[in-house]
Scaffold this motif. Sequence first.
Motif, PDB file in Angstrom:
ATOM      1  N   TYR A 171       0.695  -1.485  -0.186  1.00  0.00           N
ATOM      2  CA  TYR A 171       0.051   0.143   0.026  1.00  0.00           C
ATOM      3  C   TYR A 171       0.786   0.895   0.033  1.00  0.00           C
ATOM      4  N   GLU A 172       2.187   1.059   0.393  1.00  0.00           N
ATOM      5  CA  GLU A 172       2.988   2.539   0.787  1.00  0.00           C
ATOM      6  C   GLU A 172       3.279   2.999  -0.596  1.00  0.00           C
ATOM      7  N   LEU A 173       4.132   1.800  -1.076  1.00  0.00           N
ATOM      8  CA  LEU A 173       4.464   2.404  -2.723  1.00  0.00           C
ATOM      9  C   LEU A 173       3.683   2.466  -3.608  1.00  0.00           C
ATOM     10  N   ALA A 174       2.366   2.307  -3.238  1.00  0.00           N
ATOM     11  CA  ALA A 174       1.056   2.542  -4.112  1.00  0.00           C
ATOM     12  C   ALA A 174       0.556   3.129  -4.226  1.00  0.00           C
ATOM     13  N   LYS A 175       0.653   4.079  -3.243  1.00  0.00           N
ATOM     14  CA  LYS A 175      -0.033   5.348  -2.507  1.00  0.00           C
ATOM     15  C   LYS A 175       0.874   6.492  -3.484  1.00  0.00           C
ATOM     16  N   GLU A 176       2.558   5.722  -3.269  1.00  0.00           N
ATOM     17  CA  GLU A 176       3.410   7.031  -3.727  1.00  0.00           C
ATOM     18  C   GLU A 176       3.120   7.355  -5.284  1.00  0.00           C
ATOM     19  N   ASN A 224      -8.547   3.772  -0.210  1.00  0.00           N
ATOM     20  CA  ASN A 224      -7.809   2.948  -0.191  1.00  0.00           C
ATOM     21  C   ASN A 224      -6.751   2.716   1.085  1.00  0.00           C
ATOM     22  N   CYS A 225      -5.664   2.988  -0.143  1.00  0.00           N
ATOM     23  CA  CYS A 225      -4.384   3.531   0.946  1.00  0.00           C
ATOM     24  C   CYS A 225      -4.228   2.822   2.265  1.00  0.00           C
ATOM     25  N   ASP A 226      -4.523   4.437   2.366  1.00  0.00           N
ATOM     26  CA  ASP A 226      -4.637   4.751   3.883  1.00  0.00           C
ATOM     27  C   ASP A 226      -5.683   3.998   5.206  1.00  0.00           C
ATOM     28  N   PHE A 227      -6.761   3.800   4.342  1.00  0.00           N
ATOM     29  CA  PHE A 227      -7.674   2.964   5.181  1.00  0.00           C
ATOM     30  C   PHE A 227      -7.098   1.500   5.005  1.00  0.00           C
ATOM     31  N   ALA A 228      -6.046   1.027   4.166  1.00  0.00           N
ATOM     32  CA  ALA A 228      -5.635  -0.636   4.866  1.00  0.00           C
ATOM     33  C   ALA A 228      -4.321   0.128   5.831  1.00  0.00           C
ATOM     34  N   MET A 229      -4.276   0.465   5.076  1.00  0.00           N
ATOM     35  CA  MET A 229      -2.708   1.030   6.008  1.00  0.00           C
ATOM     36  C   MET A 229      -2.911   0.902   7.727  1.00  0.00           C
ATOM     37  N   ASN A 230      -4.121   1.561   7.722  1.00  0.00           N
ATOM     38  CA  ASN A 230      -3.928   2.159   9.283  1.00  0.00           C
ATOM     39  C   ASN A 230      -4.842   0.876   9.881  1.00  0.00           C
ATOM     40  N   MET A 264      -9.872  -3.039   1.342  1.00  0.00           N
ATOM     41  CA  MET A 264      -8.109  -3.456   1.421  1.00  0.00           C
ATOM     42  C   MET A 264      -7.417  -3.813  -0.148  1.00  0.00           C
ATOM     43  N   GLY A 265      -8.764  -3.725  -0.600  1.00  0.00           N
ATOM     44  CA  GLY A 265      -8.272  -4.471  -2.331  1.00  0.00           C
ATOM     45  C   GLY A 265      -9.016  -5.521  -2.281  1.00  0.00           C
ATOM     46  N   PRO A 308      -6.443  -9.043   9.850  1.00  0.00           N
ATOM     47  CA  PRO A 308      -6.113  -9.608   9.117  1.00  0.00           C
ATOM     48  C   PRO A 308      -7.985 -10.287   8.792  1.00  0.00           C
ATOM     49  N   ILE A 309      -8.769 -10.491   8.895  1.00  0.00           N
ATOM     50  CA  ILE A 309     -10.177 -10.885   8.323  1.00  0.00           C
ATOM     51  C   ILE A 309      -9.866 -10.350   6.605  1.00  0.00           C
ATOM     52  N   ASN A 310     -10.122  -9.444   7.043  1.00  0.00           N
ATOM     53  CA  ASN A 310     -10.135  -8.555   4.783  1.00  0.00           C
ATOM     54  C   ASN A 310      -8.439  -8.204   4.548  1.00  0.00           C
ATOM     55  N   THR A 311      -7.762  -8.406   3.560  1.00  0.00           N
ATOM     56  CA  THR A 311      -6.446  -8.615   2.587  1.00  0.00           C
ATOM     57  C   THR A 311      -6.084  -8.151   1.982  1.00  0.00           C
ATOM     58  N   PHE A 312      -5.744  -8.306   1.117  1.00  0.00           N
ATOM     59  CA  PHE A 312      -5.306  -7.680  -0.428  1.00  0.00           C
ATOM     60  C   PHE A 312      -6.277  -8.733  -1.197  1.00  0.00           C
ATOM     61  N   ALA A 313      -6.351  -9.382  -0.827  1.00  0.00           N
ATOM     62  CA  ALA A 313      -7.136 -11.192  -2.226  1.00  0.00           C
ATOM     63  C   ALA A 313      -8.475 -10.661  -1.334  1.00  0.00           C
ATOM     64  N   ASP A 314      -9.372 -11.241  -2.239  1.00  0.00           N
ATOM     65  CA  ASP A 314     -10.985 -11.351  -2.635  1.00  0.00           C
ATOM     66  C   ASP A 314     -11.547 -12.183  -1.429  1.00  0.00           C
ATOM     67  N   GLU A 315     -11.531 -11.786  -0.594  1.00  0.00           N
ATOM     68  CA  GLU A 315     -12.744 -12.396   1.018  1.00  0.00           C
ATOM     69  C   GLU A 315     -14.175 -12.884   0.520  1.00  0.00           C
ATOM     70  N   PHE A 316     -14.673 -13.653   0.810  1.00  0.00           N
ATOM     71  CA  PHE A 316     -16.054 -14.267   0.207  1.00  0.00           C
ATOM     72  C   PHE A 316     -16.881 -14.213   1.597  1.00  0.00           C
ATOM     73  N   GLY A 317     -18.056 -14.792   0.944  1.00  0.00           N
ATOM     74  CA  GLY A 317     -19.025 -14.678   2.104  1.00  0.00           C
ATOM     75  C   GLY A 317     -18.682 -15.104   3.281  1.00  0.00           C
ATOM     76  N   LEU A 318     -19.275 -14.247   4.786  1.00  0.00           N
ATOM     77  CA  LEU A 318     -19.238 -15.554   5.320  1.00  0.00           C
ATOM     78  C   LEU A 318     -20.979 -15.598   5.888  1.00  0.00           C
ATOM     79  N   ILE A 319     -21.050 -16.454   7.552  1.00  0.00           N
ATOM     80  CA  ILE A 319     -22.006 -16.504   7.996  1.00  0.00           C
ATOM     81  C   ILE A 319     -21.822 -15.929   9.411  1.00  0.00           C
ATOM     82  N   VAL A 320     -23.015 -15.881  10.611  1.00  0.00           N
ATOM     83  CA  VAL A 320     -22.839 -15.770  11.901  1.00  0.00           C
ATOM     84  C   VAL A 320     -24.114 -16.447  12.481  1.00  0.00           C
TER      85      VAL A 320
END
Length: 597
Positions: free
Chosen positions: A116-121, A146-152, A365-366, A390-402
């Motif tokens: 994210y840091e290089l992407a933001k730059e 998105n970069c700022d959110f992800a880094m935080n 996160m992307g 890390p529930i969400n990452t730069f990869a695709d996260e798909f549905g969950l149930i609770v």
Amino acid sequence: MKKFLLIIICFLIANAPLTAQDKLSTKSKKAIEAYKNAITLFGKWDYDNAEKEIKKAIKHDDKFIEAYIWMSYIYEANKKPKEAIEAMTQAISINPDFFPNSYFTLANIEFSIGNYELAKEHYKKYLTYKNILEEFKLTTNKKLLNCDFAMNAIKNPVPFNPINLGDSINTEYSEYSPSLTIDEQTIIFTRRIPVNSNSTSLVKEHEDFFISFKINEEWCLDYNLGPPINTPDNEGAQCISSNGKILVYTACNRQNGFGSCDLYISYKKNNRWTTPVNMGPNVNSNKWDSQPCFSPDGTTIFFSSARPGGKGGSDIWKTTFSANGNWSKAVNLGDTINTDKEENSPFIHFDNQTLYFCSDGHIGMGGRDLYFSKKDSLGNWGIPVNLGYPINTFADEFGLIVNAKGNYAFFSSDKVGGKGNLDLYTFELPKEIQPLPVNYMKGIVFNSETKEKIEAWFELINLKTGKVVYQSYSDPNNGDFLVILPTENDYALNVSKQGYLFYSDNFTLTGINTKMEPFIKNVPLQPIIIGKTVILKNIFFETAKYDLKTESYIELDKLAAFLKTNANIKIEISGHTDNVGSKEYNQTLSENRAKSV
């Protein structure tokens, strides 16, 4: 997948450097010939040979900027992001200002792998150039958010410890799209399995539903749900109603379908599933309709659809079971939930006010991230909240149930250490993203005289608001029923059937947030016979007073409706008190209370 890649190709070609020979940065004819061959092969999805040709071009001229740019495109399409970054970085190093869009492409690739840091730059560098199209400016500014959110988010991770559901459920094949009953005793999921070796189909795998039951807190070995649900074709993305009696799922390219994929429904009767039925044109469209989810009362289905009239991409829609016995025309959930990108995999919790879904259109996160939104008292959805890293990452996260208690989530993942491909996992949900806990009551409705199991109508009503929060019938064959009881409210339960006195009860769940045990309660309905009595359990008075509290009106309305339906009946009303005070005082109080009723 090919549709997605075609979009990428069109985007790259639209934003690629000029390819006319007199505009290229090389004069080498051999380099240009290999370069053009590479682009042609790229357009035919032949990435391996395109890579070979573009390398030839660079071998003929190692300062050929456009060749490095297209090498980056080829590597990205062939899922080699690190090599794609190196190639684009090399193009920029030769001439930083040659093609400003290179910074945008480079930043996108860096963002896609979580750098994210290089992407933001590089996004910021891209915005320093003039003549950038307005739509690209808007996209880039959102990418910066998105970069700022992800880094935080990475600096402030949420607890996340996924646990594999084990060998009874997970196999060497892919398991995904779980669906859970409210009592957490039944789980249904999709598995991609090899096609029978005797099949003449060119397809080598297909999707079926499998089911497992929990006994003594352990999942039993799953088994194929079988016909009439499973067929030689694909079945996927299913949901089961909270009581386990209704199944809605996705089937594609069927003869009776309306679009590429449609929703079908089946009911469990006499312990067998009925032949699935297409849910019809009010629900399905001529486009992709999939990933259904039941509301806890079984009257609303949320699903994802790519139909026209949405906000863009696929959106989340809903359909409601109407009084005439049909599913209503699907309605879009609106701008708060849906974006011009993709929204998928909706899951409405048993509290009927917390919606989980995945999206690549909200700040995250992307890729596709998981979000939740809560419904307010007016029925409006709140701003979606990202579930965090890390529930969400730069990869695709798909549905969950609770689960009903709101403390554990279930999802599929191909994490290292699994049984093979996608496995089903569970993890404890952080408190900040938990829904309202839910309890439930289950039992059997029967004739109090003959003990025969009977079908009856039951309603759960919020005593404070007077609104019905759950309604359904008990099973016509075995009389069983299940009523969802969201916490933090007090409820009246009414059970009724023509020819019987109605039954009432109440549940006080305000302030209950600890471990809950379900209410197990059988309901004896009294036939209308002279001399029979029924206790009105939802009539409320202040201590030592006979003025009816407003919460009592719900029950009295039911009693009035019962008398209107049975106009030939005459009743006697008896009042009761506690044993505090004199006998004479309590007699007067009980008579006054009966008169108030």
